[in-house]
Write an enzyme that holds these catalytic residues in place. Structure first.
Site, PDB file in Angstrom:
ATOM      1  N   ARG A  60       0.829  -1.206   0.000  1.00 19.15           N
ATOM      2  CA  ARG A  60       0.000   0.000   0.000  1.00 19.15           C
ATOM      3  C   ARG A  60       0.864   1.257   0.000  1.00 19.15           C
ATOM      4  NH1 ARG A  60      -1.714   0.968   4.344  1.00 19.15           N
ATOM      5  NH2 ARG A  60      -0.810  -0.662   5.643  1.00 19.15           N
ATOM      6  N   LYS A 200      -9.053  -3.353   1.005  1.00 22.53           N
ATOM      7  CA  LYS A 200      -8.913  -2.380   2.082  1.00 22.53           C
ATOM      8  C   LYS A 200      -9.836  -1.176   1.881  1.00 22.53           C
ATOM      9  CE  LYS A 200      -6.006  -4.510   4.733  1.00 22.53           C
ATOM     10  NZ  LYS A 200      -6.540  -5.131   5.981  1.00 22.53           N
ATOM     11  N   HIS A 219     -10.130  -4.653  12.772  1.00 22.68           N
ATOM     12  CA  HIS A 219      -9.042  -5.218  11.971  1.00 22.68           C
ATOM     13  C   HIS A 219      -8.530  -6.422  12.759  1.00 22.68           C
ATOM     14  CE1 HIS A 219      -4.924  -4.651   9.831  1.00 22.68           C
ATOM     15  NE2 HIS A 219      -5.702  -5.478   9.182  1.00 22.68           N
ATOM     16  N   SER A 239      -0.723  -6.273   9.869  1.00 21.54           N
ATOM     17  CA  SER A 239      -0.107  -7.282   9.015  1.00 21.54           C
ATOM     18  C   SER A 239       1.237  -7.713   9.600  1.00 21.54           C
ATOM     19  CB  SER A 239       0.098  -6.711   7.616  1.00 21.54           C
ATOM     20  OG  SER A 239       0.752  -7.635   6.785  1.00 21.54           O
ATOM     21  N   LYS A 243      -2.124 -12.689  12.666  1.00 17.48           N
ATOM     22  CA  LYS A 243      -3.589 -12.847  12.668  1.00 17.48           C
ATOM     23  C   LYS A 243      -4.020 -14.092  11.899  1.00 17.48           C
ATOM     24  CE  LYS A 243      -5.269  -9.120  10.868  1.00 17.48           C
ATOM     25  NZ  LYS A 243      -4.021  -8.689  10.245  1.00 17.48           N
ATOM     26  N   THR A 244      -3.499 -14.233  10.671  1.00 17.46           N
ATOM     27  CA  THR A 244      -3.914 -15.358   9.834  1.00 17.46           C
ATOM     28  C   THR A 244      -3.428 -16.682  10.411  1.00 17.46           C
ATOM     29  OG1 THR A 244      -3.926 -13.983   7.846  1.00 17.46           O
ATOM     30  CG2 THR A 244      -3.757 -16.358   7.526  1.00 17.46           C
ATOM     31  N   ASP A 258      -9.091 -11.433   8.769  1.00 24.38           N
ATOM     32  CA  ASP A 258      -8.603 -10.056   8.696  1.00 24.38           C
ATOM     33  C   ASP A 258      -9.588  -8.978   9.157  1.00 24.38           C
ATOM     34  OD1 ASP A 258      -6.443  -8.319   8.096  1.00 24.38           O
ATOM     35  OD2 ASP A 258      -7.330  -7.797   6.178  1.00 24.38           O
ATOM     36  N   ARG A 324       2.068 -12.799  -1.331  1.00 24.69           N
ATOM     37  CA  ARG A 324       0.734 -13.123  -0.804  1.00 24.69           C
ATOM     38  C   ARG A 324       0.059 -14.213  -1.625  1.00 24.69           C
ATOM     39  NH1 ARG A 324      -1.429 -10.065   3.792  1.00 24.69           N
ATOM     40  NH2 ARG A 324      -0.100  -8.233   3.987  1.00 24.69           N
TER      41      ARG A 324
END
Length: 532
Positions: A60, A200, A219, A239, A243-244, A258, A324
């Site tokens: 981003r 996003k 988030h 990120s 989390k994942t 997410d 990713r």
């Protein structure tokens, strides 16, 4: 008679998008892959995954994101965090992008943002790239054919990677721009093929819309106990904090990885898929996520591969460390069929501490939870933003400042109220460094993190003996089965305790300096928690 896959009264021309030569509405995965290959957008990989490189933008560009300043949103937007764009500049950008699309080819996907039908958002995504259509079909929720025939988009995203903005003409910073007009309900994305901007943008929309309905947008990843959707947990974190990985626990049911909402009925996933990092992904440690990189229809983004054998190189970060894979939730065997769960019993705040100061787990009071939620301390990890090549300590309020259009206190007070109403247990979990700061210490062992989380989620950690942390005032367990006791006391993991003390004092000072901005907006209990 076949049900049409688009509302015949809601085609692009009905939205003023005219002159596009070839419009593809709601193509399914095989057709999108076929189109992407025909257009030379990428390579068909092993197992039918689609391999693609996004060019200059592999993450981003946060400084190129804007919110249009209209009278309707003037008093609602956190302008210190969201760069403003004038209505005139947006209108010119919109007009120029529509002119750019004339005579071209676009791919339209009509999708839902949100698993709860009562609170979902109907979003139309118009893209120049077929593989972007494939990506967003994974990341949002797919209507049935009968729903598509009646679909009326509330917001429209127009994504043109081949369009270059003009800062003088369009009121932006560079040739790349992401512009949200919340009044006209249009989002424009230009000069970036990084697919994460699409998802996003929807997250940012929901972060704006849901608080007015009393719903907490988060988030976070989420899961629930096997055979008990009411025993739910959420995992806040930016990120790279885990989390994942940590929510995809085979002993629990994955709700999502997410973005979620918390209503009075419980939690619901905003998305229909996962967008997992693949750098150094290990087939033994994370077999199901690894398998998605060789699954038909998965989008593998910016991974280096052998041009002859198509074998992926999971260690090569020469394009970016932010490699990713995007895939639908049903690629994970323990994923929830409904993407819904009960009110969370446990709230986990994940932080990646590059200072090596924080313990691997700590129990938080409700006031401390709000303090750490508003602080949002973590480290930006390599690749998630342009120019980030090694961990950088940062404070990202609400664990998601780039996607928060409203002031942080709005979200903080919502969370505080829901914790008070439902009595969730709150935990701070450090997945960052131990035994020293980045460059000296080592990453927290994932085996230990998983053992601590299991103890928290199963309720056994409540019965542990705790000590009070002298730096932050929260409670830290003294011993937990399966976890080396020395790991629970970060000071003991350092070769030089005095160096740890100096590093801890530095971090406490950084917390205090950052939190000063929220002091006028919070109650005395949270202020007391800030003292430690």
């Amino acid at each position: 008679m076949t049900t049409p896959r688009v509302n015949p009264n809601k085609r692009l021309e009905d939205q003023g998008i005219i002159g596009v030569s070839n419009v593809h509405y709601n193509l399914l995965e095989p057709a999108l892959i076929e189109a992407a290959l025909k257009r030379g957008e990428g390579t068909l990989g092993l197992g039918g995954a689609f391999l693609v490189a996004t060019g200059t933008h592999t993450g981003r560009p946060p400084k190129d994101k804007f919110v249009v300043r209209t009278p309707e949103v003037e008093d609602k937007i956190w302008w210190d965090n969201n760069a403003p764009m004038t209505e005139a500049a947006f209108d010119q950008l919109h007009s120029d992008m529509l002119a750019h699309l004339q005579g071209g080819e676009v791919f339209v996907q009509d999708l839902f943002g949100g698993a709860d039908p009562e609170h979902r958002l109907d979003v139309r995504v118009v893209t120049e790239l077929a593989w972007h259509g494939l990506f967003i079909r994974h990341m949002l929720r797919r209507p049935e054919a009968e729903e598509l025939a009646q679909f009326e988009p509330e917001f429209t995203i127009i994504n043109c990677p081949s369009f270059k903005a003009d800062p003088a003409r369009h009121g932006c910073r560079s040739e790349t721009v992401i512009a949200l007009n919340l009044t006209r309900k249009i989002i424009l994305i230009a000069n970036t093929a990084y697919a994460g901007e699409n998802k996003k943008s929807v997250f940012t929309l929901l972060n704006y819309l849901l608080p007015e309905k009393g719903i907490m947008p988060m988030h976070c990843s989420a899961n629930h106990a096997l055979n008990d959707p009411e025993d739910a947990a959420v995992f806040f974190g930016l990120s790279g904090t885990g989390k994942t990985t940590l929510s995809a626990d085979p002993s629990r049911v994955l709700i999502g990885d997410d973005e979620h909402g918390w209503s009075d009925r419980g939690i619901f996933n905003f998305e229909g898929g996962c967008y997992a990092k693949t750098i150094n992904l290990d087939a033994e440690a994370e077999p199901e996520i690894f398998a998605t990189t060789h699954r038909f229809g998965s989008v593998v983004e910016n991974m280096v591969f052998d041009p002859d054998t198509l074998e992926l190189d999971f260690t090569d970060s020469s394009l970016t460390a932010n490699t990713r894979v995007a895939y639908p939730l049903d690629a994970i065997s323990n994923a929830s069929a409904t993407s819904l769960g009960g009110v969370p019993k446990n709230i986990i705040m994940l932080t990646c501490d590059a200072f090596g100061v924080l313990p691997p787990i700590a129990r938080l009071t409700p006031a401390q939870a709000m303090y750490h939620f508003l602080s949002g301390f973590t480290s930006k990890v390599a690749g998630t933003e342009q120019g980030v090549t090694e961990p950088q300590p940062t404070f990202s309020t609400c664990f998601g400042a780039p996607f928060m259009p409203r002031r942080p206190e709005i979200y903080g007070k919502l969370l505080q109220a829901k914790i008070a109403e439902f009595g969730a247990e709150c935990w701070l979990v450090n997945t960052g460094w131990t035994g020293g700061a980045y460059g000296t210490g080592s990453r927290m062992p994932i085996k230990a993190t998983r053992a601590l989380l299991s103890a928290a989620l199963e309720g056994t950690l409540k019965n542990a003996t705790f000590r009070r942390d002298p730096n932050f005032g929260f409670e830290v367990p003294v011993s937990v089965p399966g976890v080396p006791e020395v790991l629970l006391d970060p000071r003991r993991t350092w070769c030089d305790p005095a160096a740890y003390d100096a590093q801890a004092a530095k971090l406490v000072s950084m917390f205090a300096e950052n939190f000063a901005q929220y002091a006028p907006f919070i109650d005395d209990e949270v202020k007391q928690a800030a003292i430690g």
